[in-house]
Design an enzyme around this catalytic site. Structure first.
Site, short mmCIF file in Angstrom:
data_model
loop_
_atom_site.label_atom_id
_atom_site.label_comp_id
_atom_site.label_asym_id
_atom_site.label_seq_id
_atom_site.Cartn_x
_atom_site.Cartn_y
_atom_site.Cartn_z
N LYS A 245 0.86 -1.20 0.00
CA LYS A 245 0.00 0.00 0.00
C LYS A 245 0.89 1.24 0.00
CE LYS A 245 -3.45 2.55 2.76
NZ LYS A 245 -4.44 2.51 3.86
N LYS A 257 -10.44 12.65 8.33
CA LYS A 257 -10.01 12.19 9.65
C LYS A 257 -9.89 13.38 10.60
CE LYS A 257 -7.06 8.36 8.06
NZ LYS A 257 -7.76 7.21 8.67
N ASP A 268 1.17 6.05 5.86
CA ASP A 268 0.24 5.13 5.19
C ASP A 268 0.84 4.49 3.93
OD1 ASP A 268 -2.17 3.87 5.49
OD2 ASP A 268 -3.34 5.36 4.40
N ASP A 327 -12.44 7.08 3.30
CA ASP A 327 -11.26 6.77 4.13
C ASP A 327 -10.85 5.30 4.03
OD1 ASP A 327 -9.18 7.31 5.81
OD2 ASP A 327 -10.38 7.39 7.65
N GLU A 329 -9.64 3.82 1.59
CA GLU A 329 -9.06 4.01 0.26
C GLU A 329 -7.99 2.98 -0.08
OE1 GLU A 329 -7.93 5.41 2.95
OE2 GLU A 329 -5.82 4.89 2.68
N ARG A 331 -7.75 -0.26 0.25
CA ARG A 331 -8.19 -1.48 -0.45
C ARG A 331 -8.52 -1.20 -1.91
NH1 ARG A 331 -12.88 -2.37 3.79
NH2 ARG A 331 -11.36 -1.18 5.00
N1 BES Z 1 -4.73 4.18 6.72
C1 BES Z 1 -5.90 3.86 7.45
C2 BES Z 1 -5.70 2.75 8.49
C3 BES Z 1 -4.77 3.03 9.62
C4 BES Z 1 -5.26 3.40 10.86
C5 BES Z 1 -3.40 2.88 9.48
C6 BES Z 1 -4.40 3.63 11.90
C7 BES Z 1 -2.54 3.12 10.53
C8 BES Z 1 -3.04 3.48 11.75
C9 BES Z 1 -6.99 3.41 6.48
O1 BES Z 1 -6.95 3.98 5.23
C10 BES Z 1 -8.27 3.85 7.09
O2 BES Z 1 -8.49 5.02 7.17
N2 BES Z 1 -9.09 2.89 7.50
C11 BES Z 1 -10.31 3.15 8.11
C12 BES Z 1 -11.32 2.25 7.46
C13 BES Z 1 -12.75 2.55 7.84
C14 BES Z 1 -13.22 3.84 7.18
C15 BES Z 1 -13.59 1.39 7.42
C16 BES Z 1 -10.21 2.86 9.59
O3 BES Z 1 -9.54 1.89 9.95
O4 BES Z 1 -10.75 3.61 10.37
ZN ZN Z 2 -5.13 4.61 4.56
MG MG Z 3 -8.01 5.81 5.10
#
Ligand code: BES
Ligand code: ZN
Ligand code: MG
Length: 480
Positions: A245, A257, A268, A327, A329, A331
């Site tokens: 990623k 966020k 990320d 968010d 994104e 995947r």
């Molecule tokens: N990059 C984040 C996940 C993440 C969270 C990485 C904390 C490192 C530390 C990912 O893109 C994300 O924002 N995921 C969301 C998904 C949700 C919207 C289903 C999440 O985990 O809150």
């Molecule tokens: Zn992310």
């Molecule tokens: Mg995200």
């Protein structure tokens, strides 16, 4: 820091297990240590007698003898490294002992892994750089083990160089590392070690119809890059495909966020940093295994072109996706990168690495990699490598209901599943849709990639997870 074979070195390091009789020092000093209970041999415990008019020895505890392991050696020697640095020891000598069930080479490698961590500092942006710690470490080894230990030293130095490379990439902020500079870095550093690097520009990405990747990228003023890295020493061997990623920043997009969660989102691209760095070590060590790494790199930002919550987008595979949350994104970018690998590269297996979900941290804690896989065999290999290299990894189960939950109503798939469905698992299930039945393992590194505090042998900030696991996996793939 230099690691050499030989029996010179000013300071002698003596390793002892918990409860061992102290040896290697004068009777007088021994009496003093014992009477004052200054050393017991607990893991990482140190007693030293250094400087002029001293015996120039360090006693290092290894913990309980029946608990000796590579990871305990690493951690004990990290403690030694800290002590050497704090006392500015210029050279030392370590006897490489034969521990139960561990060969000389692996012992020497674990020792180096532990010590060398004290030389890592992220000071790129500081006006005053941190002091460099220079120390010559001599390994006293039996004559017939010299060559094998020497080769082991070279290998672990390459691996740790890659781990540090990964840490630097992850620690560097998003105004420094963005798709263009990430691609340039990969090209420059990997070509030095014979890895072929091709960077696809936006136009080429468009002709590949990577709509999911492009949808995420379109909210940023910076153009996306698709990075392809090839190490192909063998003819007619299916490659292992690594996918990382590569979100150089994740603001969340319109599902923005909060500032507190956003500040570390320069990290990320931890998955891409780890696959780029693994390719570096694999190239440098000329590992005899075909490997191709892929990174779909972009930023998740907000502008007038940004994708929206509620959009229905397409993908290279042609499956449509309901964007429930901008968010989620990662995947979307991975879907196209994985599908590219599955459909164009005839892979032996696919391993994707991603800082994908906060849910993974909720489930396993922040030190553990969460895995989802469709292959017991390939997963077993990854798990073995992770255990061997001291990285924590646990596999999630996948049940029918998880698979049901990613199905959309007005699009084929949902990029986010309903609350309570197991977000770390369903993110993996979403990705599986794009692997085309290739044996595959998804590694969610959202937790261990980056931490606000030091843990294990990792410093605060980026850890370099899972470079060690990936290197070991690639190297051992054909063996057994
Ligand atoms: N990059 C984040 C996940 C993440 C969270 C990485 C904390 C490192 C530390 C990912 O893109 C994300 O924002 N995921 C969301 C998904 C949700 C919207 C289903 C999440 O985990 O809150
Ligand atoms: Zn992310
Ligand atoms: Mg995200």
């Amino acid at each position: 820091m230099k690691f050499k074979i030989g029996n010179s070195g000013i300071v002698k390091v003596i390793t002892l297990f918990d409860g061992n009789d102290i040896c290697g020092i004068s009777e007088e000093l021994k009496k003093y240590v014992k009477e004052n209970k200054l050393f017991n041999g607990k893991r990482g415990e140190i007693f030293s007698n250094l400087g002029p008019n001293s015996e120039n020895v360090i006693l290092l505890g290894l913990g309980k003898e029946d608990e000796i392991s590579l990871e305990n050696i690493r951690r004990a020697f990290l403690s030694l490294g800290k002590h050497l640095k704090a006392n500015n020891v210029k050279s030392c000598n370590i006897e490489v002992k034969k521990f139960d069930g561990i060969c000389y080479k692996l012992t020497a490698q674990a020792i180096i892994e532990g010590i060398i961590n004290v030389t890592y500092a992220f000071d790129n942006f500081l006006k005053e750089k941190k002091d460099k710690f220079e120390c010559e470490v001599f390994f006293d080894v039996l004559e017939d083990k010299k060559e094998i230990v020497e080769n082991g030293i070279k290998e672990i130095e390459a691996i740790m160089e890659a781990v540090f490379m990964c840490r630097d990439l992850v620690n560097r902020p998003a105004n420094d590392i963005y798709p263009e500079t990430l691609a340039k870095f990969a090209k420059e550093e990997l070509e030095k070690v014979g890895v072929e690097v091709e960077v696809l520009e936006k136009k080429q990405i468009e002709s590949l119809k990577m709509d999911a990747f492009l949808s995420v990228a379109q909210g940023s003023d910076l153009p996306p890059k698709f990075i392809i890295m090839k190490h192909l020493p063998n003819k007619d061997e299916k490659p292992i495909v690594l996918v990382g990623k590569g979100l150089t920043y994740d603001s969340g997009g319109y599902a923005i966020k909060p500032a507190t969660g956003m500040v570390t989102m320069k990290t990320d691209m931890g998955g891409s940093a780890s696959v780029i760095s693994t390719m570096y070590a694999v190239g440098k060590m000329k590992v005899q295994r075909n490997v191709i790494a892929l990174v779909a790199s972009c930023e998740n930002m907000i502008n007038g072109h940004a994708y929206r919550n509620g959009d229905i987008i397409s993908s290279m595979k042609g499956s449509t996706i309901e964007v429930i949350n901008t968010d989620a994104e990662g995947r979307l970018t991975l879907a196209d990168a994985i599908y590219y690998g599955a459909s164009k590269l005839n892979p032996e297996c696919i391993i994707d690495v991603a800082t994908l979900t906060g849910a993974c941290i909720q489930a396993l804690g922040s030190r553990v990699i969460g895995a989802v896989s469709n292959s017991d065999e390939v997963f077993a290999k990854i798990k073995e490598s992770a255990d061997f290299m001291g990285e924590y990894l646990w596999r999630f189960p996948v049940y029918e209901e998880h698979k049901e939950s990613v199905k959309g109503k007005v699009g084929d798939l949902l990029n986010v599943t309903a609350p309570g469905t197991g977000g770390a698992i369903t993110a993996g299930v979403f990705l599986e849709h794009f692997v085309e039945n290739t044996p595959w393992v998804h590694l969610d590194i959202a937790g261990p990639s980056y931490s606000s505090s030091a843990w294990g042998t990792n410093p605060e900030g980026a850890s370099g997870t899972p470079v060690k696991t990936l290197y070991n996996f690639v190297k051992k793939y054909n063996k057994k």
